[in-house]
Each structure stands twice: as C-alpha cells, then as structure tokens.
Motif scaffolding. Structure first.
Motif, PDB file in Angstrom:
ATOM      1  N   GLY A 181      -7.025   2.281  -5.945  1.00  0.00           N
ATOM      2  CA  GLY A 181      -6.734   2.512  -7.201  1.00  0.00           C
ATOM      3  C   GLY A 181      -6.803   3.870  -7.668  1.00  0.00           C
ATOM      4  O   GLY A 181      -6.762   4.305  -8.855  1.00  0.00           O
ATOM      5  N   TYR A 182      -7.006   4.886  -6.996  1.00  0.00           N
ATOM      6  CA  TYR A 182      -7.193   6.418  -7.277  1.00  0.00           C
ATOM      7  C   TYR A 182      -5.835   6.854  -7.434  1.00  0.00           C
ATOM      8  O   TYR A 182      -4.875   6.633  -6.679  1.00  0.00           O
ATOM      9  CB  TYR A 182      -8.100   6.996  -6.195  1.00  0.00           C
ATOM     10  N   SER A 183      -5.739   7.776  -8.319  1.00  0.00           N
ATOM     11  CA  SER A 183      -4.470   8.454  -8.518  1.00  0.00           C
ATOM     12  C   SER A 183      -3.960   9.417  -7.574  1.00  0.00           C
ATOM     13  O   SER A 183      -4.940   9.762  -6.732  1.00  0.00           O
ATOM     14  CB  SER A 183      -4.487   9.336 -10.015  1.00  0.00           C
ATOM     15  N   LEU A 185       0.602  -1.043   0.072  1.00  0.00           N
ATOM     16  CA  LEU A 185      -0.002   0.137  -0.013  1.00  0.00           C
ATOM     17  C   LEU A 185       0.992   1.193  -0.112  1.00  0.00           C
ATOM     18  O   LEU A 185       1.652   1.366   0.998  1.00  0.00           O
ATOM     19  CB  LEU A 185      -0.738   0.062   1.282  1.00  0.00           C
ATOM     20  N   LYS A 186       0.596   2.360  -0.958  1.00  0.00           N
ATOM     21  CA  LYS A 186       1.509   3.269  -1.132  1.00  0.00           C
ATOM     22  C   LYS A 186       1.175   4.222   0.125  1.00  0.00           C
ATOM     23  O   LYS A 186       0.015   4.607   0.280  1.00  0.00           O
ATOM     24  CB  LYS A 186       1.159   4.155  -2.466  1.00  0.00           C
ATOM     25  N   ARG A 187       2.400   4.760   0.732  1.00  0.00           N
ATOM     26  CA  ARG A 187       2.026   5.693   1.957  1.00  0.00           C
ATOM     27  C   ARG A 187       2.775   7.051   1.689  1.00  0.00           C
ATOM     28  O   ARG A 187       3.766   7.101   0.695  1.00  0.00           O
ATOM     29  CB  ARG A 187       2.582   4.863   3.284  1.00  0.00           C
ATOM     30  N   LYS A 188       2.634   8.001   2.254  1.00  0.00           N
ATOM     31  CA  LYS A 188       3.076   9.190   2.295  1.00  0.00           C
ATOM     32  C   LYS A 188       4.471   9.444   2.665  1.00  0.00           C
ATOM     33  O   LYS A 188       5.422   9.996   2.471  1.00  0.00           O
ATOM     34  CB  LYS A 188       2.111  10.319   3.176  1.00  0.00           C
ATOM     35  N   ASP A 200      -4.335   7.127   6.031  1.00  0.00           N
ATOM     36  CA  ASP A 200      -5.604   8.396   6.080  1.00  0.00           C
ATOM     37  C   ASP A 200      -6.433   8.130   4.828  1.00  0.00           C
ATOM     38  O   ASP A 200      -6.309   7.239   4.271  1.00  0.00           O
ATOM     39  CB  ASP A 200      -5.237   9.656   6.312  1.00  0.00           C
ATOM     40  N   PHE A 201      -7.762   8.864   4.791  1.00  0.00           N
ATOM     41  CA  PHE A 201      -8.427   8.494   3.510  1.00  0.00           C
ATOM     42  C   PHE A 201      -7.947   8.695   2.235  1.00  0.00           C
ATOM     43  O   PHE A 201      -8.332   8.042   1.170  1.00  0.00           O
ATOM     44  CB  PHE A 201      -9.894   9.396   3.609  1.00  0.00           C
ATOM     45  N   GLU A 202      -6.920   9.832   2.205  1.00  0.00           N
ATOM     46  CA  GLU A 202      -6.291  10.085   0.960  1.00  0.00           C
ATOM     47  C   GLU A 202      -5.506   8.496   0.493  1.00  0.00           C
ATOM     48  O   GLU A 202      -5.620   8.097  -0.841  1.00  0.00           O
ATOM     49  CB  GLU A 202      -5.291  10.927   0.981  1.00  0.00           C
ATOM     50  N   GLU A 203      -4.641   8.150   1.542  1.00  0.00           N
ATOM     51  CA  GLU A 203      -3.801   6.840   1.173  1.00  0.00           C
ATOM     52  C   GLU A 203      -4.789   5.562   1.033  1.00  0.00           C
ATOM     53  O   GLU A 203      -4.642   4.480   0.209  1.00  0.00           O
ATOM     54  CB  GLU A 203      -2.936   6.569   2.472  1.00  0.00           C
ATOM     55  N   PHE A 204      -6.151   5.659   1.719  1.00  0.00           N
ATOM     56  CA  PHE A 204      -7.104   4.712   1.226  1.00  0.00           C
ATOM     57  C   PHE A 204      -7.483   4.808  -0.124  1.00  0.00           C
ATOM     58  O   PHE A 204      -7.856   3.702  -0.816  1.00  0.00           O
ATOM     59  CB  PHE A 204      -8.075   4.803   2.384  1.00  0.00           C
TER      60      PHE A 204
END
Length: 446
Positions: free
Chosen positions: A159-161, A4-7, A150-154
């Motif tokens: 699959g959102y950009s 999972l991509k993270r900040k 957070d919701f952005e990472e979710f």
C-alpha cells in the motif's frame, strides 16, 4: 484476484508508445508474473489480443510449417481458430511459453518489417535457448527480463505510494539517518520480504490474508516446480547433478566460507564435469552466480576465476522454502534466523544487486584471511560491499580501502541492521535500502 503493480507495467506502456518499437521478448524464471502483466497491459491497450500458448495448445507449433513470413503465420493461426481477429494497428499478438517453440523467434524479423501488428513473446527458461533465439531474431527484437518482486514492488503491494523509493533514496544521498519509527517499520517489512521472497503468488497470499498462512506451501510447491523443470528441460545434461547442486545451496550458504564446494556435492567432483550444470541453473534464472575476482581492480569483466564461485537463489523465498520444519517455525513465529542469518542476508543482497543489473563478484585472497562479499562500481571507482549480520565493520573492508595495494578502491559500502552513517570512508545503510544501491551510485561522487 489482487493485481500486484510491477515495474514492467510502465515499461510496456513506454514500449508501445515508442514510434518504431520492435517485437518484445520478456524473459524470466517461471511464475514471476510475466503472462499476468503482459495480458493486463494488452487488454487495456489493444482492441484485439491474439494469445498463442505453445504449451497449453501445442497444435500452434505448426504455424511456422509454411515459413516464417507474418502473412503465412497469421493465415495458419486463422485456419486453426477463425475467431481470432487481426486488426492492423490495433492488435497485439502474444506468443507465450516461447521455450516450447523458440523457432517462432525467426518470424520476428518479418513481423517487424510488416509493421501492422505488435508482437510480444514470453516464456520461462529462455536463457537456455538464448543463442538460438538471438541468431533467429538479431536486430529485430527488444529484450526485457522480469524477476520476482523486489522490495520496492513489495512496498507497493503493502500500500505504499510510488514515491517511496525517492523518499528512501533522499536519505541515502543526503546521509540523513532514519528516525526510530522508520527504522522499525521498514526493517520489519524487509524481514517479512526476506521470509516470503518476491514470487507474486506468495506475496499476494500474504497481502490478502495479512499473515504467513499458506505461504510456505506455495514456496515448497515452487521448488518442486523448478525441480520438475530441471527434469523436463535439462536436455543433454546430467539432471541428477543439476538437482544435487540445487539441493546443496542452502547448506553451503549456511557455512562461514560460502564458496560453493563441489566436493560436498560429490566426492572427487571436478569443475569441468559440473560447469554445464552450473551454467544451466544460472541461464534458467533459478540461481545467481557470484564469481571470484582474481584481483579487486577495474575492469571487472575478464578479471574473474570461473571455477571459484558462490551460488545464491534468484528468489530468497526458495532458500526459505528449503529450510527444515524447525527453522521454518522459528523464523515465522519468532523472526529468529538462526544459523541461516548470514546466508539469508547475503542471498537477499545478491538478489537485490541482480535485480538492478549489478553483476556479482567477490574476492578471497589466497595468502590471507581477507575476503569481501560483493563489489559494485562507479565510472571511476570500485567499491567493496560488506553484508553484516551483526554490527561492526569487517577487517577486510577496512584493509581494502586503506591499503595502497588496491588503488581502484577508495570507499566502501556496508549493509547491516543499523542506520545510515559514514565513517573512515565507509558508507553504512540499512538492509532495506539494498534495492536502491544502483540509483545511489549514479548520484554519488565516488
């Protein structure tokens, strides 16, 4: 295994590229993905990665026996494992589970002066040892706190950009309402996020399977792991009291008045007997504490009553995992939040604010029914933030804005199931935009 991509991924790259970077300490609660993210970065960015895990291999706690100079520590590591390679300029030394040997922080000064090797330390419950670590490495380290997703990472996981946050933020800045498809899509995703929380193992299972199957078991196991941490690491404190506070959070959040009442935990309980327990839960990263303001005005720091507070779980998935079986089924099958609706939305907003470094404060006036959930601030203004489970605006929010009694307050914010709008100096946003509030406030002219 799905990554999972993270900040923190971009942060670690920027840290390495900084010419004079210091050793890095990555803090955060257990199982939020610290080790996974660091190792993934390390393997891509360094020719040699030396991993020292002080829990899995306690023998390495002896590497400081000869002192804290980098040369002595490297010599001792090499003695214990000659296969570990130390290539100047191309090696990362990763000290994991730092809470099991916080003394290693003393060596960071010497690694920084040496300059041949990059160093990252990580571990859970580092807030508990923060004073010791700080005194041992002041001026020679950089800190980074990793939370659960957070919701952005979710959204990234779904699959959102990476541009999704900018797209949503533009709606907020330009007061452009979302269309019906956007509202339904993001609201549905946000409710899934509320049910799951942001723990990587839970989110990964949900993404891979496309259902909630197995996620409740993972949430409940995480709760047991946190309770085990309390029994293991709450040294010198009443562990039973800490566990009692932890276990009472869901029921107290379900009340209309969400101020945490110690009398519900133990008859005749006094704040002074529980202060250390509350601080331990907050310092460990398990719980977020929202403190009551003495008066809603700037500055906020020093303007609060530490004995009055609300407690929220740092990850909403923990709250969900502690609900009874009937509530669980109603929630997952029917998306019905029941009596926990207000609790869930307040918890997720408290979580979102904490994850974007906004401190938590609320206000309850003694001589009236006026109460405000949260506050955020800009350079010149204090903005009350209302969290509404239903449509409409609370009387307290309107009073704070219109009354001359509160000169620092001229505008308000409301999060609800509705759309974007502005009325009577109150800016309304959907719940799913909570993670954007800090970015919005930076650009808004309040």
């Amino acid at each position: 295994m799905l990554y999972l991509k993270r900040k923190i991924d971009d942060y670690l790259i920027a840290w390495k590229e900084e010419a004079d970077h210091k050793p890095l300490i990555v803090k955060g609660p257990r199982q939020v993905g610290k080790t996974e993210s660091i190792l993934r970065f390390a393997k891509a960015a360094y020719e040699s990665v030396v991993v020292i895990n002080f829990v899995e291999e306690p023998k390495y706690r002896l590497i400081t026996e000869d002192g804290y100079k980098s040369s002595d520590i490297i010599k001792n590591i090499s003695r214990m494992d000659p296969s570990k390679r130390f290539i100047p300029g191309k090696t990362l030394i990763f000290f994991d589970e730092l809470q099991a040997h916080p003394d290693i922080a003393t060596a960071l000064k010497f690694f920084k002066i040496d300059g041949r090797f990059d160093v990252i330390c990580s571990g859970s419950l580092l807030g508990i040892n923060d004073k010791q670590i700080e005194s041992n490495s002041v001026g020679y380290k950089t800190d980074y706190t990793l939370f659960s997703l957070d919701f952005e990472e979710f959204l990234w996981a779904k699959g959102y950009s990476e541009s999704i946050a900018e797209e949503l933020l533009n709606h907020l800045i330009h007061q452009k309402p979302f269309n019906l498809i956007e509202v339904e899509t993001y609201s549905s995703l946000f409710l899934d996020f509320c049910i799951l929380g942001g723990m990587p193992a839970v989110v990964r299972t949900y993404v891979e399977r496309g259902t909630f199957e197995g996620t409740l078991d993972l949430q409940r196991q995480l709760i047991e792991d946190y309770k085990e941490d309390i029994r293991k690491y709450a040294v010198g404190l009443d562990q039973t009291r800490i566990l009692n506070v932890f276990n009472h959070i869901p029921s107290q959040l379900a009340k209309e008045n969400k101020k945490f009442q110690l009398s519900k935990v133990e008859r005749g309980a006094r704040f002074k007997d529980y202060r250390g327990c509350i601080e331990w839960l907050c310092d460990s990263g398990i719980v977020n504490c929202c403190t009551c303001l003495q008066f809603p005005e700037l500055p906020l720091k020093g303007n609060s009553d530490d004995s009055k507070f609300k407690l929220y779980f740092a990850d909403t998935g923990l709250l969900i995992g502690m609900l009874d079986d009937e509530s669980q089924e109603d929630l997952r099958v029917n998306k019905n939040l029941g009596v926990y609706k207000g609790a869930l939305y307040e918890n997720i907003v408290a979580e979102a604010l904490t994850k974007c470094s906004i401190p938590l404060y609320y206000y309850r006036r003694k001589d009236s029914t006026l109460e405000q959930d949260f506050f955020v601030r800009t350079q010149h203004s204090l903005l009350p933030l209302e969290v509404k489970a239903k449509h409409g605006t609370a009387k307290s929010l309107r009073t704070l804005i219109s009354s001359d009694r509160y000169p620092d307050i001229r505008y308000g914010l409301k999060l609800s199931a509705g759309n974007i709008g502005v009325s009577d100096q109150i800016y309304s946003f959907p719940y799913f935009c909570a993670f954007l509030l800090k970015r919005f406030l930076r650009q808004a002219e309040f």
